[in-house]
Design a protein around this motif. Structure first.
Motif, short mmCIF file in Angstrom:
data_model
loop_
_atom_site.label_atom_id
_atom_site.label_comp_id
_atom_site.label_asym_id
_atom_site.label_seq_id
_atom_site.Cartn_x
_atom_site.Cartn_y
_atom_site.Cartn_z
N THR A 21 4.75 67.59 -15.06
CA THR A 21 5.33 68.21 -13.87
C THR A 21 5.31 69.74 -13.97
N TYR A 62 9.99 60.31 -21.40
CA TYR A 62 10.18 61.19 -20.24
C TYR A 62 9.90 62.63 -20.63
N TYR A 102 6.31 62.72 -19.19
CA TYR A 102 6.52 62.97 -17.76
C TYR A 102 6.70 64.46 -17.47
N SER A 109 10.14 58.47 -6.97
CA SER A 109 10.12 57.12 -7.53
C SER A 109 10.75 56.08 -6.61
N TYR A 140 8.27 67.66 -5.98
CA TYR A 140 8.02 66.32 -5.43
C TYR A 140 6.52 66.05 -5.30
N TYR A 179 15.31 69.11 -9.78
CA TYR A 179 14.42 68.23 -10.55
C TYR A 179 14.78 66.76 -10.41
N TYR A 236 12.58 63.81 -8.59
CA TYR A 236 12.20 62.61 -9.33
C TYR A 236 12.61 61.35 -8.57
N MET A 265 5.14 65.37 -8.69
CA MET A 265 5.63 64.11 -9.26
C MET A 265 5.00 62.90 -8.58
#
Lengths: 422, 381
Positions: A342, A334, A338, A229, A309, A221, A225, A312
């Motif tokens: 996901t 988050y 977020y 990003s 991925y 994970y 992330y 995300m």
């Protein structure tokens, strides 16, 4: 105005200019496209049918098919029809048995018969082999002759087993795969404690797959992330590192774990050299369940990272920013905003890793040792060593059913249409 | 503010200007921002946002306006300088502690939550009681005329509805300051105009301060009390909409806001506030207002609005009268866009209002045109 109303009413049966119903015309126009699509996938469909679907169907058929006893002892089984199961069968059954065994001896098939009955009731192999070898010298009354050849012929258990094995199609292998069996009365009962292996093995396989899946999630994970990003050029580099294992042989990766983790391996040497453990206290880190979990986690990690991925990547930065501007601290934002977005990636990654892990063979075979063996290793054993293909097929069938059940569960909870693999 | 303004909206804004007074809610002091340590995206910014004001940051993309907004919201840190909210420095205050509402470009509604949950989010973070949350969410949704949409998900709403939910969410926790980052960019033209009025009315009713970023000048003119025009990391001009349009202070603002005829030349005679300018290539001499000229003999750009040019003016009405030839007529309903060649330029635009008794022109016709000295502004070259 009137025209508009008219056309709205005509919605039910719109026709094309030449008077054909629109729906029919559309279907006809689309048919060519559909055929084209079908022909494009046809080679793959045929390939899959021959190499994938057909063997699976064959395997599932084999798991319930049970021809050996029915083929070799047809007369005995016919005579056993009227047997009450309370006392030993009568003379007619023994006579039929002698005739069947005689024929089996001539056809040289009694070995297979002995093996099959022995699988169900151990210790009966010599009974059948010896009896078959002597059957030519038997004379009436056959009951005495047969029971004299081997004492187990006078046990009810033996006859119950033969009667049961006479069914050409039987769930008996599935029962065996779940450590169940029939008793003399034909009830389904658990196998004696000492002979139970499969149920524990299924549980262990399930448990180890779960641990591997969770380990992959926890490790994958943050990486996913970071990948999603980072700036493109760093992300690409990192992505290559994630994909690198795919370009390395599975065997090489597994054996390199042996090099690293074995008692005389790199890690133990390092610990001894650093003085953390003594030379006689080296850890057993491989050839057991932990070693299998570690190696499998490393091998399956990309299957977790890639779906995560890809999900995300589609989550805009502004979600987190919006949550923060609304007063949520970073971690809270988050967790509430977020992570829920996901979920399709988490579902896909976990499903993929779990399904791959539950049927994993090569890694547990190489580094599993005694307690790191999984169900697939036993299936392989029955395929290659014990040659009990029916049992192997039943074990595989149960595994297949488990995977399908998981898939169904996932579909119910998350929805397959939300599955994202990349 | 222009006290001599004749536009109705101008006087309205004047009244507003006094109502929010001189009380600044946000202050930028010499703020600079660089992303790469080489280029400054924001150069030496000094800006005050008054309490209750609707301030728009207007500029082309890459002008630094969004960076300013993000620094105010706390998502970017200032490389140099101070940002103050209600007098307190906030350079080191994380975004969630600033209490600033924000509407994002693509709304940033949380797709896994219903409309109600989206609006309740900032209230839950603030640990409000359940009943209070329900009441506030209900009122916020009514304010944007979306009562009854509580249980929908953002994906089930139209663009305009999502936009309104985003506005309601930014306002539901009653912040003093709301930031909007091109919130109407994704809507089609009609909906955009409707939302402009809606946001403007919400602002008037609630009296919150708003800082609004856009690259659409008509949007800025419609909604704002004041507009800061950004270019190249600097505020080019900060003024009320009418001032900005009628009295641009430099060539960039004149060209960026509205349509504009540009004539370049050299100052020949500077006399206090007015000057005479010799146009290039012997185009003639124009009397203009000296707004931003470097001095005598300096190069300058003259800015002249197309609607301030009169056709066949009375003798002696204007100091600037020139012969022009009509090149092209475009009928646009409320006005006729007329392209003429004048002073050696053939892209000089005149807007002839489609009013009773307006001049009837034909292509190729020779006419006289004229304009007042104060409508022709001599700006930087």
């Amino acid at each position: 105005m009137a025209e508009i109303a008219g056309s709205a009413q005509g919605m039910a049966a719109i026709t094309t200019a030449d008077g054909r119903p629109l729906a029919v015309a559309l279907r006809h126009a689309e048919r060519v496209k559909r055929w084209k699509a079908f022909f494009l996938v046809l080679p793959l469909l045929l390939f899959l049918g021959v190499t994938f679907l057909y063997p699976i169907a064959l395997m599932l058929f084999r798991s319930v098919e049970n021809p050996v006893v029915a083929d070799n002892l047809p007369r005995t089984l016919a005579a056993l029809e009227s047997w009450d199961g309370e006392d030993l069968p009568d003379e007619a059954v023994f006579a039929a048995l002698a005739a069947d065994l005689g024929e089996a001896r001539e056809n040289k098939t009694f070995g297979r018969l002995a093996t099959r009955v022995n699988q169900e009731l151990s210790g009966t192999r010599t009974m059948i082999m010896r009896t078959a070898r002597r059957v030519a010298r038997f004379e009436a009354p056959f009951k005495e002759a047969v029971t004299a050849a081997h004492p187990r012929w006078s046990q009810l258990e033996t006859w119950a087993a033969i009667a049961r094995l006479g069914d050409r199609y039987t769930p008996i292998q599935y029962l065996a795969a779940m450590d169940l069996g029939y008793d003399v009365q034909g009830n389904i009962v658990a196998q004696p404690e000492s002979r139970q292996i499969y149920r524990n093995l299924f549980l262990r396989t399930f448990w180890m797959s779960l641990v591997v899946t969770l380990a992959c999630l926890v490790l994958g994970y943050p990486i996913a992330y970071l990948l999603a990003s980072l700036q493109a050029r760093y992300a690409n580099l990192l992505m290559i590192l994630v994909l690198l294992p795919f370009w390395t042989s599975l065997l090489v990766r597994t054996t390199s774990w042996i090099v690293l983790l074995q008692t005389q391996g790199v890690l133990n040497d390092l610990l001894v050299w650093l003085g953390i453990i003594g030379d006689d206290q080296r850890f057993q880190m491989i050839f057991n369940a932990q070693g299998t979990v570690v190696a499998m986690t490393q091998i399956l990690l990309p299957f977790m990272i890639l779906p995560l991925y890809s999900v995300m990547k589609t989550i805009p930065q502004s979600y987190m920013r919006a949550a923060q501007s609304l007063g949520a601290p970073r971690f809270y934002a988050y967790w509430r905003v977020y992570v829920p977005n996901t979920l399709p990636g988490i579902g896909a990654g976990c499903l993929l890793v779990f399904i791959l892990a539950i049927g994993y063979y090569i890694t547990p075979a190489l580094v599993g040792g005694e307690d790191g063996q999984m169900i697939s290793n036993l299936i392989a054993f029955h395929m290659q060593k014990s040659l009990n293909w029916s049992l192997a097929a039943a074990l595989g069938g149960i595994l297949l059913a488990g995977v399908i059940a998981l898939y169904w569960l996932y579909n119910r909870l998350v929805g397959v249409e939300r599955l994202k693999l990349g | 503010m222009g006290k001599d303004s004749t536009r109705q909206t101008g006087t309205d804004l004047d009244a507003k200007a006094t109502s929010y007074g001189g009380d600044a809610i946000v202050r930028f002091e010499r703020v600079q921002k660089s992303y790469d340590g080489v280029l400054l995206v924001v150069k030496d910014l000094d800006l005050e946002v008054q309490r209750g004001e609707f301030l728009t940051l207007l500029g082309p993309s890459g002008s630094g306006k969004t960076t300013v907004l993000m620094m105010l919201a706390g998502f970017e840190t200032a490389t140099h300088g101070g940002i103050f909210l209600k007098g307190e420095p906030i350079n080191n205050v994380p975004p969630h502690k600033r209490g600033i509402g924000m509407v994002f470009q693509n709304y940033a509604l949380f797709p896994h939550m219903t409309v109600f949950e989206n609006l309740a989010f900032p209230l839950e973070v603030r640990r409000l009681a359940k009943g209070e949350i329900q009441e506030k969410v209900r009122r916020a949704l009514e304010m944007v005329r979306l009562g009854g949409f509580e249980n929908r998900r953002p994906g089930q709403l139209s663009g305009g509805q999502q936009q309104r939910v985003a506005v309601a969410r930014a306002l539901v926790f009653e912040p003093d300051l709301v930031l909007m980052d091109e919130p109407l960019g994704a809507l089609d033209k009609n909906l955009r105009e409707e939302m402009q009025y809606e946001i403007k009315h919400i602002h008037e009713n609630l009296g919150v301060s708003m800082v609004y970023v856009t690259h659409d000048q008509s949007e800025a003119l419609t909604m704002s009390n004041r507009i800061a025009v950004f270019n190249d990391g600097r505020i080019q001009q900060l003024a009320a909409p009418d001032d900005l349009y009628e009295r641009p202070e430099n060539a960039f603002v004149a060209q960026f806001i509205g349509e504009n005829n540009r004539l370049s030349g050299r100052v020949s005679h500077l006399d206090g506030t007015s000057c005479a300018v010799d146009l290039d290539d012997g185009g003639g001499r124009v009397q203009a207002l000296a707004v931003k000229v470097a001095g005598d003999r300096a190069r300058t750009t003259l800015s002249l609005r197309p609607e301030r040019v009169a056709i066949n003016p009375e003798e002696g009405a204007f100091p600037n009268v020139f012969e022009a030839r009509v090149q092209e007529l475009i009928y646009l309903g409320d006005h006729i866009r007329t392209r003429v060649s004048l002073c050696g330029k053939d892209d000089f635009i005149i807007k002839v209002p489609n009013a009773q008794g307006h001049a009837m022109l034909r292509e190729g016709e020779q006419v006289r045109v004229g304009w007042a000295l104060e409508d022709c502004r001599a700006l930087d070259a």
